[in-house]
Design a protein around this motif. Structure first.
Motif, mmCIF file in Angstrom:
data_model
loop_
_atom_site.group_PDB
_atom_site.id
_atom_site.type_symbol
_atom_site.label_atom_id
_atom_site.label_comp_id
_atom_site.label_asym_id
_atom_site.label_seq_id
_atom_site.Cartn_x
_atom_site.Cartn_y
_atom_site.Cartn_z
ATOM 1 N N UNK A 1 0.834 -1.204 0.000
ATOM 2 C CA UNK A 1 0.000 0.000 0.000
ATOM 3 C C UNK A 1 0.869 1.255 0.000
ATOM 4 N N UNK A 2 1.854 1.297 0.886
ATOM 5 C CA UNK A 2 2.730 2.465 0.967
ATOM 6 C C UNK A 2 3.528 2.662 -0.311
ATOM 7 N N UNK A 3 4.006 1.569 -0.875
ATOM 8 C CA UNK A 3 4.762 1.657 -2.122
ATOM 9 C C UNK A 3 3.889 2.233 -3.236
ATOM 10 N N UNK A 4 2.670 1.733 -3.342
ATOM 11 C CA UNK A 4 1.756 2.211 -4.384
ATOM 12 C C UNK A 4 1.426 3.687 -4.182
ATOM 13 N N UNK A 5 1.210 4.098 -2.942
ATOM 14 C CA UNK A 5 0.843 5.487 -2.677
ATOM 15 C C UNK A 5 2.020 6.442 -2.869
ATOM 16 N N UNK A 6 3.214 6.005 -2.512
ATOM 17 C CA UNK A 6 4.376 6.888 -2.584
ATOM 18 C C UNK A 6 5.040 6.929 -3.951
ATOM 19 N N UNK B 1 -8.366 8.128 -5.551
ATOM 20 C CA UNK B 1 -8.068 8.993 -4.414
ATOM 21 C C UNK B 1 -7.209 8.230 -3.396
ATOM 22 N N UNK B 2 -6.072 8.827 -2.994
ATOM 23 C CA UNK B 2 -5.161 8.154 -2.066
ATOM 24 C C UNK B 2 -5.819 7.864 -0.716
ATOM 25 N N UNK B 3 -6.624 8.786 -0.225
ATOM 26 C CA UNK B 3 -7.284 8.587 1.067
ATOM 27 C C UNK B 3 -8.252 7.413 0.994
ATOM 28 N N UNK B 4 -9.021 7.341 -0.090
ATOM 29 C CA UNK B 4 -9.964 6.242 -0.258
ATOM 30 C C UNK B 4 -9.203 4.907 -0.409
ATOM 31 N N UNK B 5 -8.116 4.930 -1.167
ATOM 32 C CA UNK B 5 -7.293 3.736 -1.362
ATOM 33 C C UNK B 5 -6.772 3.233 -0.022
ATOM 34 N N UNK B 6 -6.250 4.137 0.789
ATOM 35 C CA UNK B 6 -5.716 3.762 2.099
ATOM 36 C C UNK B 6 -6.824 3.245 3.010
ATOM 37 N N UNK B 7 -7.998 3.851 2.967
ATOM 38 C CA UNK B 7 -9.097 3.411 3.833
ATOM 39 C C UNK B 7 -9.555 2.001 3.480
#
Length: 185
Positions: A131-136, A145-151
């Motif tokens: 998750x962190x790799x994909x977001x960063x 949306x990054x927030x939705x993805x993380x949630x």
């Protein structure tokens, strides 16, 4: 006729279906895959196997399939729980990934869920890393949306549907020689 259900669960979604099936098939004997023994296949006429689906592989199924020489004359139902939508291509991929084309089994793919906190520590770390790799690294698809993805990772998603087992139970009742109302055919 005796009926056995063998299952493996990792985050509890498969177990929810096991409990739903037990409510609909009261004489069902239930065994966790950890306690499965080949002689159980010999002793039962109808056998269910249920497990979580990960990358098209049904977890624990290979252990169950090692008893395949005992399947002759048995009715085998296999179900898998997962988070991905099911279509014909997905079902074909699951059949191929598990070698099910070599067995006479009935396959049902059921909506499951995702709960990072219910996973083992290693899987939690692995998913958080991905998750962190994909977001960063901006690997998320455009418009996500990054927030939705993380949630989606942090909040459990439960898609278990009690009606998803209806067809499996109907087929089971036909196999058992009964109509849904309990009368013999």
């Amino acid at each position: 006729m005796k009926t056995l259900l063998i299952y493996k669960t990792e985050t509890g979604y498969t177990k929810k279906y096991v409990d739903l099936l037990k409510a609909r098939i009261p004489d069902l004997e239930i065994v966790d895959i950890k306690h499965f023994r080949r002689k159980m296949v010999k002793e039962n006429d109808v056998i269910f196997y249920g497990g979580p689906l990960r990358n098209n592989v049904i977890s624990g199924l290979s252990k169950f399939l090692k008893a395949n020489n005992l399947f002759e004359g048995k009715d085998i139902f296999v179900f898998a729980t997962g988070i991905q939508p099911v279509d014909d291509e997905k079902k074909e991929n699951v059949i191929n990934a598990n070698g099910l084309e070599f067995y006479h089994v009935r396959l049902y793919l059921l909506p499951g869920g995702f709960n990072l906190n219910a996973m083992g520590k290693f899987k939690q770390k692995l998913f958080r890393f991905m998750m962190n790799k994909a977001m960063n690294s901006n690997e998320l698809p455009a418009g996500v949306d990054k927030t939705m993805f993380q949630s989606r990772f942090e909040n459990p998603i439960d898609l278990v549907d009690p009606n998803a087992i209806n067809r499996m139970v109907e087929v089971y009742n036909v196999v058992r020689g009964k109509r849904l109302n309990g009368k013999d055919i």
